[in-house]
Design a protein around this motif. Structure first.
Motif, PDB file in Angstrom:
ATOM      1  N   ARG A  51       0.839  -1.190   0.000  1.00  0.00           N
ATOM      2  CA  ARG A  51       0.000   0.000   0.000  1.00  0.00           C
ATOM      3  C   ARG A  51       0.879   1.246   0.000  1.00  0.00           C
ATOM      4  NH1 ARG A  51      -2.763  -3.796   2.833  1.00  0.00           N
ATOM      5  NH2 ARG A  51      -4.948  -4.089   2.258  1.00  0.00           N
ATOM      6  N   PRO A  52       0.396   2.348  -0.574  1.00  0.00           N
ATOM      7  CA  PRO A  52       1.217   3.562  -0.630  1.00  0.00           C
ATOM      8  C   PRO A  52       1.327   4.211   0.736  1.00  0.00           C
ATOM      9  CG  PRO A  52      -0.962   3.990  -1.513  1.00  0.00           C
ATOM     10  CD  PRO A  52      -0.903   2.516  -1.262  1.00  0.00           C
ATOM     11  N   ARG A  53       2.461   4.840   0.953  1.00  0.00           N
ATOM     12  CA  ARG A  53       2.700   5.586   2.171  1.00  0.00           C
ATOM     13  C   ARG A  53       2.703   7.066   1.830  1.00  0.00           C
ATOM     14  NH1 ARG A  53       7.568   2.062   5.018  1.00  0.00           N
ATOM     15  NH2 ARG A  53       6.411   0.097   5.185  1.00  0.00           N
ATOM     16  N   LEU A  54       1.765   7.788   2.403  1.00  0.00           N
ATOM     17  CA  LEU A  54       1.594   9.190   2.070  1.00  0.00           C
ATOM     18  C   LEU A  54       2.376  10.114   2.998  1.00  0.00           C
ATOM     19  CD1 LEU A  54      -2.245   9.153   1.336  1.00  0.00           C
ATOM     20  CD2 LEU A  54      -0.351   8.800  -0.246  1.00  0.00           C
ATOM     21  N   ARG A  55       3.007   9.561   4.019  1.00  0.00           N
ATOM     22  CA  ARG A  55       3.789  10.401   4.927  1.00  0.00           C
ATOM     23  C   ARG A  55       5.000   9.608   5.422  1.00  0.00           C
ATOM     24  NH1 ARG A  55      -1.009   9.017   6.961  1.00  0.00           N
ATOM     25  NH2 ARG A  55      -1.823  11.034   6.333  1.00  0.00           N
ATOM     26  N   ASN A  56       5.997  10.344   5.874  1.00  0.00           N
ATOM     27  CA  ASN A  56       7.220   9.718   6.339  1.00  0.00           C
ATOM     28  C   ASN A  56       7.019   9.109   7.725  1.00  0.00           C
ATOM     29  OD1 ASN A  56       8.669  10.461   4.046  1.00  0.00           O
ATOM     30  ND2 ASN A  56       9.210  12.452   4.919  1.00  0.00           N
ATOM     31  N   PRO A  57       7.854   8.147   8.112  1.00  0.00           N
ATOM     32  CA  PRO A  57       7.764   7.601   9.468  1.00  0.00           C
ATOM     33  C   PRO A  57       8.036   8.655  10.530  1.00  0.00           C
ATOM     34  CG  PRO A  57       9.054   6.160   8.039  1.00  0.00           C
ATOM     35  CD  PRO A  57       8.817   7.424   7.273  1.00  0.00           C
ATOM     36  N   GLN A  58       7.716   8.290  11.777  1.00  0.00           N
ATOM     37  CA  GLN A  58       7.841   9.257  12.859  1.00  0.00           C
ATOM     38  C   GLN A  58       9.291   9.589  13.179  1.00  0.00           C
ATOM     39  OE1 GLN A  58       5.683   7.605  16.145  1.00  0.00           O
ATOM     40  NE2 GLN A  58       3.694   7.778  15.153  1.00  0.00           N
ATOM     41  N   TRP A  59      10.190   8.624  12.912  1.00  0.00           N
ATOM     42  CA  TRP A  59      11.582   8.872  13.300  1.00  0.00           C
ATOM     43  C   TRP A  59      12.340   9.712  12.265  1.00  0.00           C
ATOM     44  CZ3 TRP A  59       9.709   3.924  12.168  1.00  0.00           C
ATOM     45  CH2 TRP A  59      10.095   3.403  10.956  1.00  0.00           C
ATOM     46  N   PHE A  60      11.698  10.100  11.168  1.00  0.00           N
ATOM     47  CA  PHE A  60      12.360  10.961  10.200  1.00  0.00           C
ATOM     48  C   PHE A  60      12.543  12.359  10.782  1.00  0.00           C
ATOM     49  CE2 PHE A  60      12.279   9.309   5.633  1.00  0.00           C
ATOM     50  CZ  PHE A  60      12.567   8.029   6.059  1.00  0.00           C
ATOM     51  N   LEU A  61      13.707  12.945  10.488  1.00  0.00           N
ATOM     52  CA  LEU A  61      13.958  14.304  10.948  1.00  0.00           C
ATOM     53  C   LEU A  61      13.109  15.296  10.154  1.00  0.00           C
ATOM     54  CD1 LEU A  61      17.838  14.278  11.336  1.00  0.00           C
ATOM     55  CD2 LEU A  61      16.130  14.078  13.131  1.00  0.00           C
ATOM     56  N   ARG A  62      12.669  16.308  10.850  1.00  0.00           N
ATOM     57  CA  ARG A  62      11.925  17.375  10.188  1.00  0.00           C
ATOM     58  C   ARG A  62      12.880  18.149   9.300  1.00  0.00           C
ATOM     59  NH1 ARG A  62      10.177  22.575  12.083  1.00  0.00           N
ATOM     60  NH2 ARG A  62       8.333  23.297  10.960  1.00  0.00           N
ATOM     61  N   LYS A  63      12.509  18.303   8.036  1.00  0.00           N
ATOM     62  CA  LYS A  63      13.441  18.816   7.045  1.00  0.00           C
ATOM     63  C   LYS A  63      13.397  20.337   6.936  1.00  0.00           C
ATOM     64  CE  LYS A  63      14.706  18.207   2.181  1.00  0.00           C
ATOM     65  NZ  LYS A  63      14.395  17.491   0.930  1.00  0.00           N
ATOM     66  N   GLU A  64      12.246  20.893   6.637  1.00  0.00           N
ATOM     67  CA  GLU A  64      12.133  22.324   6.377  1.00  0.00           C
ATOM     68  C   GLU A  64      11.611  23.040   7.608  1.00  0.00           C
ATOM     69  OE1 GLU A  64       9.699  22.812   2.990  1.00  0.00           O
ATOM     70  OE2 GLU A  64      11.104  21.858   1.595  1.00  0.00           O
ATOM     71  N   ILE A  65      12.114  24.248   7.801  1.00  0.00           N
ATOM     72  CA  ILE A  65      11.681  25.066   8.925  1.00  0.00           C
ATOM     73  C   ILE A  65      10.456  25.868   8.527  1.00  0.00           C
ATOM     74  CG2 ILE A  65      14.028  25.230   9.843  1.00  0.00           C
ATOM     75  CD1 ILE A  65      14.202  28.025   8.666  1.00  0.00           C
ATOM     76  N   THR A  66       9.796  26.385   9.525  1.00  0.00           N
ATOM     77  CA  THR A  66       8.639  27.248   9.284  1.00  0.00           C
ATOM     78  C   THR A  66       9.137  28.660   9.016  1.00  0.00           C
ATOM     79  OG1 THR A  66       7.314  25.872  10.760  1.00  0.00           O
ATOM     80  CG2 THR A  66       6.460  28.056  10.218  1.00  0.00           C
ATOM     81  N   LYS A  67       8.757  29.198   7.888  1.00  0.00           N
ATOM     82  CA  LYS A  67       9.231  30.521   7.475  1.00  0.00           C
ATOM     83  C   LYS A  67       8.216  31.589   7.885  1.00  0.00           C
ATOM     84  CE  LYS A  67       9.562  29.244   3.216  1.00  0.00           C
ATOM     85  NZ  LYS A  67       9.798  29.262   1.763  1.00  0.00           N
ATOM     86  N   TYR A  68       8.733  32.614   8.538  1.00  0.00           N
ATOM     87  CA  TYR A  68       7.913  33.748   8.921  1.00  0.00           C
ATOM     88  C   TYR A  68       8.426  34.973   8.160  1.00  0.00           C
ATOM     89  CZ  TYR A  68       6.542  30.673  12.728  1.00  0.00           C
ATOM     90  OH  TYR A  68       6.082  29.612  13.466  1.00  0.00           O
TER      91      TYR A  68
END
Length: 362
Positions: A33-50
């Motif tokens: 089955r397709p996986r639409l999101r990364n696992p929980q242990w993946f590092l957050r890649k992009e920061i939130t831009k303000y």
């Protein structure tokens, strides 16, 4: 039949205080089955831009600087770490050696012709800005998801990154992966299982010269995501007639199971569902043509998974009759590639720059 056997088994009389407990389990099986999101242990890649405190002029300036310095390059850039070619005693190729792979983008399809006039279809793959990020030896490689690789306890792992991106848009944890690699943070990462003798130092560039013309490679990519689709598009069902008494069942699946003792829907029945977004590997594709200036390779066929512009992973084929008979660039190509713009053609291909029709003076 199964229900009859269970009923007969439950009807047995056992002596003493023995009891029989039968539990019928009907799981969904091991479907991909397709996986639409990364696992929980993946590092957050992009920061939130303000960007609330930035003016329009500042936004334009930041975008111009990021595009000029961290755009997607066609020609590979120099790394911050200078690597030297290993000696013959350090890296010796054997038929059981497993080399590192590369990350590429599918940029289109193009026909080529053989010298006998036969037309073949090829797919263009561009290896853009690949560098080795890290090597993990076999004694330290403990993957969270164990891959299906023979003798995994004797294999190492190489982390490869492609396409340099702006570090200001990444999180501190993700940028820390590239701290000791000598290269700027990459947008895409991939892991390749390698032999210990095929290890590469961090910062080593990987170009299209990692492969040779005529070699066979395996290409792994993710298919086009079509979303939820019916049986006509997903499985190629014919459907019902458009008239002659057919009502509201023109594109439906119809009967999905019989009655009686097996009155259930069997696992694997073709039904509507999510179409695409699955990993597929095309094995044994020949490399017909190579362009060393733009790091582009022409591989056999037009069945490489993914849309145009999608990411794919290329590595030496695992098919036994198409493996390398001679030593390839091991562990990778070291040296300066030719920059004269001339492509490398397979011997059976017709070069467009060569003469195809000659005239003789009478």
């Amino acid at each position: 039949m199964m229900r009859s056997v269970i009923n007969q088994f439950l009807g047995l009389r056992l002596s003493g205080n023995c009891s029989v407990l039968v539990t019928q389990v009907r799981d969904k099986g091991h479907l991909s089955r397709p996986r639409l999101r990364n696992p929980q242990w993946f590092l957050r890649k992009e920061i939130t831009k303000y960007n609330d405190l930035m003016t329009a002029e500042n936004k334009q300036f930041v975008n111009e600087v990021g595009t000029n310095n961290f755009g997607v390059p066609a020609v590979i850039k120099d790394s911050l770490v200078k690597t030297e070619a290993p000696t013959a005693n350090e890296a010796v190729w054997t038929p059981n050696s497993r080399r590192c792979g590369v990350i590429a983008r599918k940029i289109g399809q193009y026909p080529l012709w053989l010298k006998n006039g036969e037309r073949i279809r090829t797919t263009l793959l561009q290896i853009a800005d690949n560098h080795v990020i890290k090597y993990i030896p076999p004694e330290e490689y403990l993957p969270a998801q164990v891959p299906k690789v023979a003798n995994l306890h004797k294999r190492g792992c190489i982390l490869v990154g492609s396409e340099t991106t702006n570090p200001a848009l990444l999180t501190k944890e993700y940028a820390g992966i590239f701290r000791n690699s000598g290269v700027l943070p990459k947008k895409n990462l991939a892991r390749f299982i390698v032999s210990p003798e095929a290890q590469l130092a961090p910062g080593t560039p990987l170009t299209v010269n990692h492969f040779r013309i005529g070699d066979f490679v395996d290409v792994r990519g993710k298919t086009v995501d079509h979303g939820f689709q019916g049986v006509v598009k997903r499985h190629g069902f014919k459907g019902m007639p458009a008239s002659h008494g057919v009502t509201k069942t023109h594109r439906r699946a119809g009967n999905i199971g019989g009655g009686g003792e097996k009155g259930r829907v069997w696992p694997g029945t073709k039904m509507p569902g999510h179409m695409g977004n699955r990993w597929r590997i095309i094995k044994g594709l020949r490399v017909w043509r190579i362009n060393t200036k733009y790091n582009v390779m022409w591989v056999q066929g037009s069945s490489v998974a993914g849309p145009t512009g999608g990411l794919v992973y290329i590595y030496d084929t695992i098919l036994p009759f198409r493996k390398n008979k001679e030593a390839p660039p091991f562990p990778t190509f070291y040296g300066e590639p030719q920059q004269d713009g001339d492509d490398l053609w397979y011997e059976q291909l017709h070069n467009f720059k060569s003469e195809s029709i000659t005239y003789e003076n009478e």
